[in-house]
Design a protein around this motif. Structure first.
Motif, PDB file in Angstrom:
ATOM      1  N   UNK A   1      -1.843  -6.322   9.878  1.00 40.21           N
ATOM      2  CA  UNK A   1      -3.023  -5.809   9.611  1.00 40.21           C
ATOM      3  C   UNK A   1      -2.927  -4.362   8.970  1.00 40.21           C
ATOM      4  N   UNK A   2      -1.969  -3.557   9.703  1.00 38.58           N
ATOM      5  CA  UNK A   2      -1.986  -2.178   9.147  1.00 38.58           C
ATOM      6  C   UNK A   2      -1.466  -2.215   7.618  1.00 38.58           C
ATOM      7  N   UNK A   3      -0.558  -3.013   7.353  1.00 32.82           N
ATOM      8  CA  UNK A   3      -0.037  -3.006   5.904  1.00 32.82           C
ATOM      9  C   UNK A   3      -1.128  -3.226   4.772  1.00 32.82           C
ATOM     10  N   UNK A   4      -1.962  -4.238   5.296  1.00 35.93           N
ATOM     11  CA  UNK A   4      -3.104  -4.401   4.364  1.00 35.93           C
ATOM     12  C   UNK A   4      -4.146  -3.702   4.112  1.00 35.93           C
ATOM     13  N   UNK A   5      -4.255  -2.882   5.365  1.00 30.36           N
ATOM     14  CA  UNK A   5      -5.265  -1.702   5.329  1.00 30.36           C
ATOM     15  C   UNK A   5      -4.776  -0.632   4.534  1.00 30.36           C
ATOM     16  N   UNK A   6      -3.602  -0.223   4.837  1.00 32.55           N
ATOM     17  CA  UNK A   6      -2.993   0.807   3.917  1.00 32.55           C
ATOM     18  C   UNK A   6      -2.716   0.406   2.457  1.00 32.55           C
ATOM     19  N   UNK A   7      -2.531  -0.526   1.917  1.00 32.98           N
ATOM     20  CA  UNK A   7      -2.757  -1.139   0.844  1.00 32.98           C
ATOM     21  C   UNK A   7      -4.085  -0.746  -0.090  1.00 32.98           C
ATOM     22  N   UNK A   8      -4.946  -1.016   0.915  1.00 36.85           N
ATOM     23  CA  UNK A   8      -6.430  -0.838   0.438  1.00 36.85           C
ATOM     24  C   UNK A   8      -6.609   0.774   0.151  1.00 36.85           C
ATOM     25  N   UNK A   9      -6.231   1.578   1.219  1.00 34.63           N
ATOM     26  CA  UNK A   9      -6.470   3.044   1.187  1.00 34.63           C
ATOM     27  C   UNK A   9      -5.846   3.480  -0.205  1.00 34.63           C
ATOM     28  N   UNK A  10      -4.364   3.239  -0.558  1.00 35.26           N
ATOM     29  CA  UNK A  10      -3.885   3.707  -1.373  1.00 35.26           C
ATOM     30  C   UNK A  10      -4.328   3.098  -2.891  1.00 35.26           C
ATOM     31  N   UNK A  11      -5.034   2.139  -2.935  1.00 33.11           N
ATOM     32  CA  UNK A  11      -5.552   1.512  -4.034  1.00 33.11           C
ATOM     33  C   UNK A  11      -6.862   2.382  -4.590  1.00 33.11           C
ATOM     34  N   UNK A  12      -7.434   2.711  -3.577  1.00 32.07           N
ATOM     35  CA  UNK A  12      -8.717   3.635  -3.743  1.00 32.07           C
ATOM     36  C   UNK A  12      -8.278   4.859  -4.368  1.00 32.07           C
ATOM     37  N   UNK A  13      -7.052   5.324  -3.967  1.00 29.17           N
ATOM     38  CA  UNK A  13      -6.813   6.779  -4.465  1.00 29.17           C
ATOM     39  C   UNK A  13      -6.412   6.645  -5.791  1.00 29.17           C
ATOM     40  N   UNK A  14      -5.659   5.559  -6.083  1.00 25.29           N
ATOM     41  CA  UNK A  14      -5.089   5.151  -7.485  1.00 25.29           C
ATOM     42  C   UNK A  14      -6.607   5.151  -8.435  1.00 25.29           C
ATOM     43  N   UNK A  15      -7.531   4.309  -7.926  1.00 17.98           N
ATOM     44  CA  UNK A  15      -8.716   4.201  -8.868  1.00 17.98           C
ATOM     45  C   UNK A  15      -9.447   5.366  -8.970  1.00 17.98           C
ATOM     46  N   UNK A  16      -9.415   6.497  -8.218  1.00 19.03           N
ATOM     47  CA  UNK A  16     -10.178   7.526  -8.465  1.00 19.03           C
ATOM     48  C   UNK A  16      -9.326   8.789  -9.109  1.00 19.03           C
ATOM     49  N   UNK A  17      -7.711   8.585  -9.299  1.00 20.93           N
ATOM     50  CA  UNK A  17      -6.946   9.376  -9.836  1.00 20.93           C
ATOM     51  C   UNK A  17      -7.255   9.476 -11.660  1.00 20.93           C
ATOM     52  N   UNK A  18      -7.130  10.457 -11.953  1.00 24.04           N
ATOM     53  CA  UNK A  18      -7.157  10.829 -13.176  1.00 24.04           C
ATOM     54  C   UNK A  18      -5.745  11.449 -13.861  1.00 24.04           C
ATOM     55  N   UNK A  19      -4.782  11.650 -12.980  1.00 17.82           N
ATOM     56  CA  UNK A  19      -3.622  12.140 -13.109  1.00 17.82           C
ATOM     57  C   UNK A  19      -2.519  11.322 -13.407  1.00 17.82           C
ATOM     58  N   UNK A  20      -1.443  11.027 -14.293  1.00 20.21           N
ATOM     59  CA  UNK A  20      -0.598   9.936 -14.214  1.00 20.21           C
ATOM     60  C   UNK A  20       0.228  10.059 -12.864  1.00 20.21           C
ATOM     61  N   UNK A  21       0.585  11.567 -12.627  1.00 18.46           N
ATOM     62  CA  UNK A  21       1.643  11.517 -11.474  1.00 18.46           C
ATOM     63  C   UNK A  21       0.978  10.975 -10.219  1.00 18.46           C
ATOM     64  N   UNK A  22      -0.216  11.266 -10.008  1.00 25.27           N
ATOM     65  CA  UNK A  22      -0.825  10.722  -8.722  1.00 25.27           C
ATOM     66  C   UNK A  22      -0.929   9.213  -8.777  1.00 25.27           C
ATOM     67  N   UNK A  23      -1.423   8.713 -10.003  1.00 25.16           N
ATOM     68  CA  UNK A  23      -1.607   7.254 -10.044  1.00 25.16           C
ATOM     69  C   UNK A  23      -0.249   6.553  -9.522  1.00 25.16           C
ATOM     70  N   UNK A  24       0.681   7.107 -10.317  1.00 21.92           N
ATOM     71  CA  UNK A  24       2.172   6.452  -9.859  1.00 21.92           C
ATOM     72  C   UNK A  24       2.501   6.658  -8.521  1.00 21.92           C
TER      73      UNK A  24
ATOM     74  N   UNK B   1       2.327  -3.268   0.644  1.00 20.42           N
ATOM     75  CA  UNK B   1       2.211  -4.628  -0.027  1.00 20.42           C
ATOM     76  C   UNK B   1       3.617  -5.281   0.273  1.00 20.42           C
ATOM     77  N   UNK B   2       4.791  -4.687   0.108  1.00 20.11           N
ATOM     78  CA  UNK B   2       6.066  -5.203   0.717  1.00 20.11           C
ATOM     79  C   UNK B   2       6.035  -5.700   2.185  1.00 20.11           C
ATOM     80  N   UNK B   3       5.564  -4.921   2.873  1.00 14.90           N
ATOM     81  CA  UNK B   3       5.667  -5.417   4.421  1.00 14.90           C
ATOM     82  C   UNK B   3       4.708  -6.463   4.553  1.00 14.90           C
ATOM     83  N   UNK B   4       3.557  -6.502   3.991  1.00 18.13           N
ATOM     84  CA  UNK B   4       2.449  -7.757   3.955  1.00 18.13           C
ATOM     85  C   UNK B   4       3.297  -8.893   3.457  1.00 18.13           C
TER      86      UNK B   4
END
Length: 424
Positions: A297-320, A330-333
């Motif tokens: 459950x924690x792994x799926x929740x964490x995955x969602x949090x960082x995908x939100x950060x990716x979607x909001x990012x305008x910088x390549x390094x932050x997106x990576x 995702x690996x744990x899941x």
């Protein structure tokens, strides 16, 4: 065998051969996905076309999965795996041919696109068989006590091939072009085809000789839908991939938002997978059998949090970085889900359960590609990813509250029971 032996599954020769051929096969498949996504977007400059690719692969993979599981349970697994790889090599060669100078000079763009969509569709047919065949074959290569370790190494190999494939595809497109990159993919698939003959034929464990196809399919579906742990794990992963994933529209981010080109496109694809494989390799030393449900459950929740950060990012390094940590969770899941399935599925039903897994998770990759393409078309790529990550968080929270058996799952007892069975 030591209880926490990180190399338990690797002590079996055929499993090592399987890992090598799976790496070559997935490397080719992941490179092909990236190359085709890039080529189609270059031809159309329309994110919806990327969604159409997902739909072409999703429909046959989803609709044929239950029937494929029935076939897999009744047939010898090594030979079936060989046939799947051989047919996949024809698809790879077809894509190589469609991107040649002769075809580009003599065919209209619309005809080339139709040809690509048709080959992707037939690839979806194969996907319906690949998933349950591989899931069933792994259980025949190692003893039950090594199932968790085998699931970890198999998933790590799959993710490792995705890392290298995504990275190589982006750079190879820039260096040698789409056509010759697809030629390399064809060679990889042929290498996998040669390796599969190093694995011996396996016994058929199917016990429903008098069952009709309808009864067989019903038994497989009923097993999954009546087991709250398996159903909950599959649902979590399906939602994360369907709404939280954004792989299908990475080309849009690379070209239009981050201005990163094909090399940046390869980095985005590789970042997600690299986080996953590092985590998976870590789980060979740090087993996830304790408090398994909570970790899922924690792994799926964490995955969602960082995908939100990716979607909001305008910088390549932050997106990576955001994609890397999405990959970690995702690996744990993935390791947990595969371990649950391997430990809790009866041998005679592995093909059908593997097929349902493909319907939930494997096909959701393609349906997720369609969802991402449509959402990107309607709302723009950044907002589409942020909304998808938000849905993932909500669903993970709801399942965590409602599904008590999954939340309280601990797999240590299951492993001890399998070890006892082998001793007796």
């Amino acid at each position: 065998m030591a209880k926490n032996d990180p190399y338990a599954a690797l002590r079996f020769k055929e499993f090592n051969i399987f890992l090598l051929l799976r790496f070559a096969l997935v490397l080719g498949w992941s490179m092909q996905f990236v190359v085709i996504e890039w080529q189609v977007y270059a031809l159309t400059e329309d994110p919806l076309s990327l969604g159409i690719i997902g739909l072409c692969e999703f429909l046959p993979a989803f609709l044929l999965a239950p029937f494929a599981g029935h076939i897999v349970d009744k047939k010898e697994k090594r030979n079936l795996f060989t046939l799947c790889i051989a047919l996949f090599s024809l698809i790879s060669f077809g894509l190589f041919w469609l991107t040649s100078e002769y075809i580009e000079a003599n065919w209209e763009t619309g005809s080339i696109l139709l040809g690509i969509y048709a080959l992707v569709f037939f690839g979806g047919v194969l996907r319906a068989f690949f998933g349950p065949t591989i899931f069933s074959l792994i259980a025949l290569l190692v003893p039950k006590r090594a199932y968790p370790n085998a699931a970890t190494w198999s998933s790590s190999t799959w993710k490792g091939a995705n890392v290298f494939g995504a990275l190589c595809a982006g750079f190879l497109i820039a260096w040698i072009g789409v056509h010759y990159t697809l030629g390399i993919i064809f060679i990889l698939v042929m290498f996998a085809l040669l390796l599969v003959f190093r694995i011996g034929k396996k016994p058929i464990l199917y016990k429903g000789n008098n069952e009709s196809v309808k009864e067989s399919l019903k038994a497989g579906l009923s097993f999954v839908f009546n087991d709250k742990v398996i159903l909950g794990a599959l649902t979590l992963d399906m939602i994360a991939v369907l709404f939280g994933g954004a792989v299908a529209i990475f080309a849009v981010f690379a070209k239009d938002i981050l201005d990163a080109g094909p090399k940046g496109f390869g980095l985005l694809n590789a970042a997600l997978s690299s986080g996953s494989i590092i985590t998976m390799l870590a789980t060979t030393y740090l087993p996830i059998t304790k408090n398994t449900g909570k970790k899922l459950l924690v792994s799926v929740f964490g995955f969602g949090v960082f995908m939100i950060i990716f979607g909001a990012s305008k910088l390549l390094w932050l997106s990576v970085v955001a994609l890397f940590f999405s990959g970690v969770f995702d690996g744990v899941s993935m390791v947990i889900r595969q371990t649950i399935l391997q430990l809790k599925t009866p041998d005679e039903m592995r093909g059908r359960v593997g097929a349902v897994n493909s319907m939930f998770v494997g096909s959701s990759n393609e349906l997720g590609a369609l969802e991402s393409g449509i959402a990107a078309k309607l709302f723009g790529a950044p907002l589409a990813v942020v909304l998808g990550g938000t849905v993932t968080l909500i669903i993970a929270a709801v399942i965590g509250v409602k599904n008590k058996p999954l939340r309280e799952l601990d797999l240590r007892k299951d492993i001890e029971e399998h070890e006892l069975e082998e001793i007796l």
